[in-house]
Design an enzyme around this catalytic site. Structure first.
Site, short mmCIF file in Angstrom:
data_model
loop_
_atom_site.label_atom_id
_atom_site.label_comp_id
_atom_site.label_asym_id
_atom_site.label_seq_id
_atom_site.Cartn_x
_atom_site.Cartn_y
_atom_site.Cartn_z
N LYS A 68 0.88 -1.18 0.00
CA LYS A 68 0.00 0.00 0.00
C LYS A 68 0.91 1.22 0.00
O LYS A 68 1.83 1.30 0.80
CB LYS A 68 -0.91 0.01 1.23
N ASN B 239 -12.60 13.78 23.39
CA ASN B 239 -11.75 14.19 22.28
C ASN B 239 -11.10 15.53 22.61
O ASN B 239 -11.71 16.38 23.27
CB ASN B 239 -12.56 14.33 20.99
N SER C 120 -4.44 11.48 16.43
CA SER C 120 -3.11 11.73 15.87
C SER C 120 -2.23 12.43 16.89
O SER C 120 -1.45 13.31 16.56
CB SER C 120 -3.22 12.54 14.57
N GLY D 173 -4.25 4.71 17.09
CA GLY D 173 -3.81 5.94 16.42
C GLY D 173 -2.31 6.02 16.20
O GLY D 173 -1.84 6.68 15.27
N THR D 174 -1.54 5.35 17.04
CA THR D 174 -0.08 5.49 16.98
C THR D 174 0.51 4.54 15.95
O THR D 174 0.56 3.33 16.16
CB THR D 174 0.53 5.25 18.38
N ASP D 175 0.93 5.13 14.83
CA ASP D 175 1.46 4.34 13.73
C ASP D 175 2.73 4.97 13.16
O ASP D 175 3.10 4.71 12.02
CB ASP D 175 0.40 4.18 12.63
P1 NAD Z 1 -8.47 12.75 11.71
O1 NAD Z 1 -7.52 13.81 11.28
O2 NAD Z 1 -9.77 12.63 11.02
O3 NAD Z 1 -8.76 12.88 13.29
C1 NAD Z 1 -7.71 13.13 14.19
C2 NAD Z 1 -8.18 12.87 15.61
O4 NAD Z 1 -7.09 13.13 16.50
C3 NAD Z 1 -9.30 13.80 16.05
O5 NAD Z 1 -10.06 13.14 17.03
C4 NAD Z 1 -8.54 14.95 16.69
O6 NAD Z 1 -9.32 15.69 17.60
C5 NAD Z 1 -7.45 14.20 17.40
N1 NAD Z 1 -6.24 14.99 17.65
C6 NAD Z 1 -5.58 15.79 16.79
N2 NAD Z 1 -4.48 16.30 17.38
C7 NAD Z 1 -4.46 15.78 18.64
C8 NAD Z 1 -3.57 15.93 19.74
N3 NAD Z 1 -2.50 16.69 19.65
N4 NAD Z 1 -3.85 15.26 20.88
C9 NAD Z 1 -4.94 14.46 20.98
N5 NAD Z 1 -5.82 14.29 19.97
C10 NAD Z 1 -5.57 14.95 18.82
O7 NAD Z 1 -7.63 11.40 11.61
P2 NAD Z 1 -8.19 9.91 11.48
O8 NAD Z 1 -8.29 9.57 10.04
O9 NAD Z 1 -9.35 9.72 12.35
O10 NAD Z 1 -6.92 9.09 12.04
C11 NAD Z 1 -6.60 9.15 13.42
C12 NAD Z 1 -5.25 8.53 13.65
O11 NAD Z 1 -5.26 7.15 13.31
C13 NAD Z 1 -4.12 9.14 12.81
O12 NAD Z 1 -3.02 9.39 13.66
C14 NAD Z 1 -3.76 8.06 11.82
O13 NAD Z 1 -2.41 8.11 11.42
C15 NAD Z 1 -4.08 6.82 12.63
N6 NAD Z 1 -4.35 5.62 11.83
C16 NAD Z 1 -3.84 4.44 12.26
C17 NAD Z 1 -4.08 3.30 11.53
C18 NAD Z 1 -3.57 1.99 12.03
O14 NAD Z 1 -3.66 0.99 11.32
N7 NAD Z 1 -3.08 1.90 13.23
C19 NAD Z 1 -4.82 3.35 10.35
C20 NAD Z 1 -5.36 4.56 9.96
C21 NAD Z 1 -5.12 5.69 10.71
#
Ligand code: NAD
Length: 321
Positions: free
Chosen positions: A67, A160, A199, A220-222
């Site tokens: 990917k 959030n 994020s 979220g941590t990736d």
């Molecule tokens: P998004 O941008 O739509 O949402 C971001 C979220 O993080 C919101 O809830 C926002 O309020 C919050 N946020 C932003 N800055 C913050 C901070 N400093 N402290 C705490 N919260 C904060 O993103 P998304 O598409 O919902 O993705 C969320 C996370 O998941 C991203 O970090 C993304 O990289 C990760 N992700 C991980 C996987 C995985 O397989 N593990 C897959 C997809 C996405």
């Protein structure tokens, strides 16, 4: 070679099919029938974007590929596009020829939600009722829908950093017929299952915010440097992951490892629980924590399932390379 455009994906893949594909590939990884290649992830110095490649080979499923894509944080506000953008490329493992190009945006959300759902099915207490959500962005809605299918859920509580995003998550809970309450982080002790999907680069969920017996899916941590939960929580929990190498380098465990609170050998693959070679949760008081970093093989597994269905339904576009 087949092309399956992003717009066609929604009609081709269900949450159930994503769950099955991800559960199967986690099992294959733990049985050493499938492996992921090292992840490439770069801050490209443009649009604050993180771009990279996640690939792997699943000998059991006959799936080879990668990917390509990443995270463009300003897409939504500037262009009305989702912040994650990705495409999956599949190759014929017998010849190396390209086999398919598949829109990866919806698939990423579905396979990520499927991963935490798999962890809930295998690690949460059977009597878990309250879902706690940390995060309310794009992925959170997929996470909530998939989690609710794995439990006799009675309520959703959520926190959030940007509280204005919570009402939309409340609408998703309402669609699922679940009452929804925005809470302080202290209030998370009411949750039986907590999903973190932000994020964040600093811990927001502390060890004191989590009650005994909780299952956490930290999703979220990736990336190196990101962190959602206090490292001390990993020392208190039984820690599982999709893949140990990713968990310790780009996942939530990177911090607990760096602080010397846990070591690699304290982390087990969820696939071992699926295969029955790890007992999983062993008591009602135990905190279980799934560090879901997102592996390339998850993407390949759901993409391969989509291509098969797309060909069957006559939706896949065939091109000569
Ligand atoms: P998004 O941008 O739509 O949402 C971001 C979220 O993080 C919101 O809830 C926002 O309020 C919050 N946020 C932003 N800055 C913050 C901070 N400093 N402290 C705490 N919260 C904060 O993103 P998304 O598409 O919902 O993705 C969320 C996370 O998941 C991203 O970090 C993304 O990289 C990760 N992700 C991980 C996987 C995985 O397989 N593990 C897959 C997809 C996405």
């Amino acid at each position: 070679m087949w092309i399956v455009p992003e717009a066609a994906i929604a009609d081709l893949v269900s949450r159930e099919a994503s769950f099955d594909a991800v559960e199967k590939v986690f099992a294959a990884m733990a049985a050493r029938d499938a492996y992921n290649f090292p992840v490439v992830r770069e801050a490209i110095g443009h649009e604050d974007a993180l771009y990279g490649f996640k690939g792997g080979f699943d000998r059991a499923g006959g799936t080879l590929g990668l990917k390509a894509g990443g995270y463009w944080p300003h897409n939504l506000e500037k262009r009305g596009l989702i912040n994650h953008q990705s495409t999956v490329f599949l190759f014929d493992p017998d010849t190396g020829k390209p086999a398919a190009m598949v829109g990866g945006n919806l698939l990423t959300a579905l396979r990520t939600a499927a991963a935490s759902a798999v962890s809930i099915r295998h690690l949460a207490r059977p009597d878990a009722k309250v879902i706690g959500m940390i995060g309310a962005g794009h992925q959170s809605h997929f996470q909530l829908r998939a989690a609710a299918e794995q439990m006799q859920a009675e309520k959703v509580i959520a926190w959030n950093m940007h509280p204005d995003m919570l009402p939309k998550l409340g609408e998703t809970a309402a669609e699922l017929g679940l009452p929804f309450e925005a809470v302080d982080l202290d209030g998370m002790t009411e949750a039986d299952v907590i999903i973190t999907i932000t994020s964040s680069f600093a811990p927001t969920l502390m060890a004191d915010h989590v009650a005994p017996g909780t299952h956490l899916a930290c999703m979220g941590t990736d990336t190196k440097g990101k962190q959602e939960v206090e490292a001390a929580l990993l020392a208190r929990a039984t820690v599982f992951c999709d893949e140990v190498a990713q968990s310790t380098s780009i996942g939530e465990a990177q911090h607990a490892i760096a602080e010397g609170l846990i070591s690699d050998s304290d982390i087990s693959e969820i696939g071992a629980v699926i295969n029955g070679t790890h007992p999983g949760r062993q008591s009602a008081d135990e905190i279980t924590l799934f560090d879901g970093t997102g592996v390339g093989l998850q993407d390949l597994a759901v993409a391969a399932a989509v291509v098969e269905t797309a060909i069957e339904k006559g939706v896949a576009i065939e091109v000569e390379m």
